[in-house]
Design a protein around this motif. Structure first.
Motif, PDB file in Angstrom:
ATOM      1  N   PHE A  57       0.839  -1.212   0.000  1.00  0.00           N
ATOM      2  CA  PHE A  57       0.000   0.000   0.000  1.00  0.00           C
ATOM      3  C   PHE A  57       0.871   1.259   0.000  1.00  0.00           C
ATOM      4  O   PHE A  57       0.468   2.307  -0.522  1.00  0.00           O
ATOM      5  CB  PHE A  57      -1.020   0.001   1.159  1.00  0.00           C
ATOM      6  CG  PHE A  57      -0.452   0.319   2.522  1.00  0.00           C
ATOM      7  CD1 PHE A  57      -0.213   1.630   2.924  1.00  0.00           C
ATOM      8  CD2 PHE A  57      -0.179  -0.695   3.420  1.00  0.00           C
ATOM      9  CE1 PHE A  57       0.306   1.918   4.169  1.00  0.00           C
ATOM     10  CE2 PHE A  57       0.340  -0.419   4.681  1.00  0.00           C
ATOM     11  CZ  PHE A  57       0.585   0.896   5.049  1.00  0.00           C
ATOM     12  N   GLY A  69       2.370  -7.551   1.717  1.00  0.00           N
ATOM     13  CA  GLY A  69       1.009  -7.024   1.907  1.00  0.00           C
ATOM     14  C   GLY A  69       0.823  -6.400   3.274  1.00  0.00           C
ATOM     15  O   GLY A  69       1.769  -5.881   3.866  1.00  0.00           O
ATOM     16  N   CYS A  70      -0.396  -6.476   3.797  1.00  0.00           N
ATOM     17  CA  CYS A  70      -0.707  -5.892   5.111  1.00  0.00           C
ATOM     18  C   CYS A  70      -2.082  -6.433   5.507  1.00  0.00           C
ATOM     19  O   CYS A  70      -3.012  -6.390   4.701  1.00  0.00           O
ATOM     20  CB  CYS A  70      -0.732  -4.373   5.000  1.00  0.00           C
ATOM     21  SG  CYS A  70      -1.460  -3.547   6.425  1.00  0.00           S
ATOM     22  N   SER A  71      -2.197  -6.947   6.738  1.00  0.00           N
ATOM     23  CA  SER A  71      -3.476  -7.549   7.145  1.00  0.00           C
ATOM     24  C   SER A  71      -4.602  -6.517   7.164  1.00  0.00           C
ATOM     25  O   SER A  71      -5.763  -6.853   6.924  1.00  0.00           O
ATOM     26  CB  SER A  71      -3.341  -8.207   8.521  1.00  0.00           C
ATOM     27  OG  SER A  71      -3.046  -7.240   9.507  1.00  0.00           O
ATOM     28  N   LEU A  72      -4.261  -5.253   7.427  1.00  0.00           N
ATOM     29  CA  LEU A  72      -5.303  -4.216   7.426  1.00  0.00           C
ATOM     30  C   LEU A  72      -5.778  -3.961   6.002  1.00  0.00           C
ATOM     31  O   LEU A  72      -6.974  -3.909   5.727  1.00  0.00           O
ATOM     32  CB  LEU A  72      -4.743  -2.912   8.010  1.00  0.00           C
ATOM     33  CG  LEU A  72      -4.756  -2.816   9.519  1.00  0.00           C
ATOM     34  CD1 LEU A  72      -3.961  -1.607   9.986  1.00  0.00           C
ATOM     35  CD2 LEU A  72      -6.183  -2.746  10.035  1.00  0.00           C
ATOM     36  N   GLU A 102      -2.059  -7.467  12.225  1.00  0.00           N
ATOM     37  CA  GLU A 102      -1.693  -8.765  12.817  1.00  0.00           C
ATOM     38  C   GLU A 102      -0.495  -8.667  13.754  1.00  0.00           C
ATOM     39  O   GLU A 102      -0.249  -9.586  14.528  1.00  0.00           O
ATOM     40  CB  GLU A 102      -1.428  -9.790  11.709  1.00  0.00           C
ATOM     41  CG  GLU A 102      -0.174  -9.516  10.902  1.00  0.00           C
ATOM     42  CD  GLU A 102      -0.061 -10.429   9.686  1.00  0.00           C
ATOM     43  OE1 GLU A 102      -0.806 -10.210   8.710  1.00  0.00           O
ATOM     44  OE2 GLU A 102       0.773 -11.334   9.715  1.00  0.00           O
ATOM     45  N   VAL A 103       0.245  -7.574  13.690  1.00  0.00           N
ATOM     46  CA  VAL A 103       1.387  -7.380  14.593  1.00  0.00           C
ATOM     47  C   VAL A 103       0.902  -6.740  15.903  1.00  0.00           C
ATOM     48  O   VAL A 103       1.153  -7.251  16.997  1.00  0.00           O
ATOM     49  CB  VAL A 103       2.461  -6.480  13.936  1.00  0.00           C
ATOM     50  CG1 VAL A 103       3.593  -6.177  14.901  1.00  0.00           C
ATOM     51  CG2 VAL A 103       2.979  -7.144  12.667  1.00  0.00           C
ATOM     52  N   HIS A 133       5.269  -9.124   6.502  1.00  0.00           N
ATOM     53  CA  HIS A 133       5.173  -8.460   5.186  1.00  0.00           C
ATOM     54  C   HIS A 133       6.338  -7.486   4.996  1.00  0.00           C
ATOM     55  O   HIS A 133       6.972  -7.455   3.948  1.00  0.00           O
ATOM     56  CB  HIS A 133       3.837  -7.723   5.060  1.00  0.00           C
ATOM     57  CG  HIS A 133       2.677  -8.578   5.465  1.00  0.00           C
ATOM     58  ND1 HIS A 133       2.267  -9.634   4.709  1.00  0.00           N
ATOM     59  CD2 HIS A 133       1.874  -8.553   6.561  1.00  0.00           C
ATOM     60  CE1 HIS A 133       1.249 -10.228   5.318  1.00  0.00           C
ATOM     61  NE2 HIS A 133       0.991  -9.589   6.440  1.00  0.00           N
TER      62      HIS A 133
HETATM   63 FE1  SF4 Z   1       0.226  -3.910   8.092  1.00  0.00          FE
HETATM   64 FE2  SF4 Z   1       0.593  -4.301  10.675  1.00  0.00          FE
HETATM   65 FE3  SF4 Z   1       2.522  -4.940   8.983  1.00  0.00          FE
HETATM   66 FE4  SF4 Z   1       1.920  -2.349   9.482  1.00  0.00          FE
HETATM   67  S1  SF4 Z   1       2.756  -3.849  10.904  1.00  0.00           S
HETATM   68  S2  SF4 Z   1       2.275  -3.289   7.490  1.00  0.00           S
HETATM   69  S3  SF4 Z   1      -0.309  -2.483   9.743  1.00  0.00           S
HETATM   70  S4  SF4 Z   1       0.480  -5.892   9.086  1.00  0.00           S
END
Ligand code: SF4
Ligand code: 13P
Length: 360
Positions: free
Chosen positions: A122, A144-147, A231-232, A318
């Motif tokens: 993103f 990627g990113c869980s959000l 997820e973190v 990620h």
């Molecule tokens: Fe997404 Fe959390 Fe990783 Fe930031 S730390 S990129 S919000 S999964």
């Protein structure tokens, strides 16, 4: 290090737009030996990561650092890196580091024709939105990113049908498709100001439920949200932090607003990744626990002498997909290139630009 030869891939005659590899050419792999020249020319960079990389391991990292820094100049590229990147990326090859808002702002200011985004997808998409005519590369497209993955553009359209007229504030940790359905973006450092910028009593603040609940505590507006989580940060609990406090009441606990509100309630300070870094630099607590991705502590440790970091290590898988070998490949092969459907990009860009232009 051996000279790199240009090997320009001929453009296939398919009528499709030329790829970055076709536009800029692919370069041959350099020799990655740890020569005396590499040792000499990277010695000052090793000093920045000495506390994290043992001396006997530096010969593995140094040839990549050396090659990336040479190639970056040759390509005229700039490397933007998020605060969660590993120390060898953050300190040895990045040109600009920062939180999501800083990287988005910097992306509008860079002169280079090529941006290599060391962060998650993103973030690279945001850079591309703000630089449609530049080439934006991400060393691993799977970062990627869980959000971001918790919500789609179609979900936002349904929310807008259900709550007509309610302004939609979307966290920057989302795809361009989601941003395109949005009135304005926000990051963890400006979310309250963005929400307050609307006259409406009710605001949709999506997709991070915990960020929204933390914002709701700082505004009189009614906040509607979504069930997305990082997820973190969702793994931290108030109980574990209180146990640290009990063991040492002098410890300062500082957290990221993607944590559950119960976690934020036991923090001495909460803010964006850069807000947390600035807090440590300004306040110089003798012992601190950063409730966030664990590379952050490693990245600032060498800059704040006398501060002891307690490290519960939650890694973002990620962010950790980005490595020196992949950054080198990216610069050699001009991949992977971030592209956005222009119909989506025009609308998504507006949401990001409104955020950047918001005076607060
Ligand atoms: Fe997404 Fe959390 Fe990783 Fe930031 S730390 S990129 S919000 S999964
Ligand atoms: P910041 O905007 O605070 O850098 O946060 C980005 C992120 O992904 C945190 O998990």
């Amino acid at each position: 290090m051996a000279l790199m030869e240009h090997r320009v891939t001929p453009a296939a005659d398919t009528g499709a737009p030329a790829s970055a590899a076709q536009r800029f050419g692919v370069l041959a792999r350099p020799d990655l030996s740890y020569t005396p020249q590499v040792a000499r020319e990277t010695a000052h960079l090793y000093e920045r990561v000495r506390s994290h990389i043992p001396e006997f391991e530096w010969p593995v990292y140094a040839p990549y650092v050396h090659a990336i820094n040479r190639l970056k100049k040759e390509r005229g590229a700039v490397i933007l890196a998020h605060n969660y990147q590993t120390p060898e990326i953050f300190h040895c090859v990045a040109d600009i580091v920062g939180d999501s808002l800083q990287l988005a702002r910097e992306a509008t200011l860079v002169d280079s024709e090529i941006i290599v985004q060391c962060g998650v997808h993103f973030m690279a998409e945001t850079s591309k939105l703000l630089n449609p005519d530049k080439t934006v590369l991400i060393p691993d497209m799977r970062a990627g990113c869980s959000l971001s993955e918790s919500i789609t553009g179609a979900d936002v359209r349904l929310l807008k049908e259900r709550y007509p007229g309610v302004p939609v504030v979307t966290y920057v940790n989302t795809s361009a498709d989601v941003k395109a359905e949005t009135d304005i973006c926000c990051t963890s450092s400006n979310a309250v100001a963005v929400v307050e910028s609307f006259d409406s009593d009710t605001v949709l603040c999506i997709p991070d439920e915990f960020l929204a609940l933390n914002v709701a505590k700082q505004t009189d507006k009614k906040i509607l949200t979504w069930k997305g989580h990082c997820e973190v940060h969702e793994r931290f609990t108030a109980e574990e932090l209180l146990a640290y406090k009990e063991a040492d009441p002098s410890i300062e606990i500082i957290g990221h607003p993607e944590c559950h509100p119960d976690v934020i309630a036991v923090c001495d300070y909460a803010g964006s990744t850069s807000g947390m870094i600035n807090y440590v630099k300004d306040q110089r607590p003798s012992r601190v626990l950063l409730v966030t991705e664990c590379s952050m502590a490693s990245n600032i440790e060498s800059e704040v002498e006398g501060v002891e970091f307690v490290k519960p290590c939650n890694l973002c898988p990620h962010m950790k997909r980005i490595t020196l070998p992949k950054i080198l490949d990216s610069l050699l092969t001009m991949s992977e290139e971030v592209t956005i459907d222009p119909m989506i990009a025009d609308r998504a860009r507006l949401a990001v630009e409104r955020m950047i232009n918001l005076k607060n």
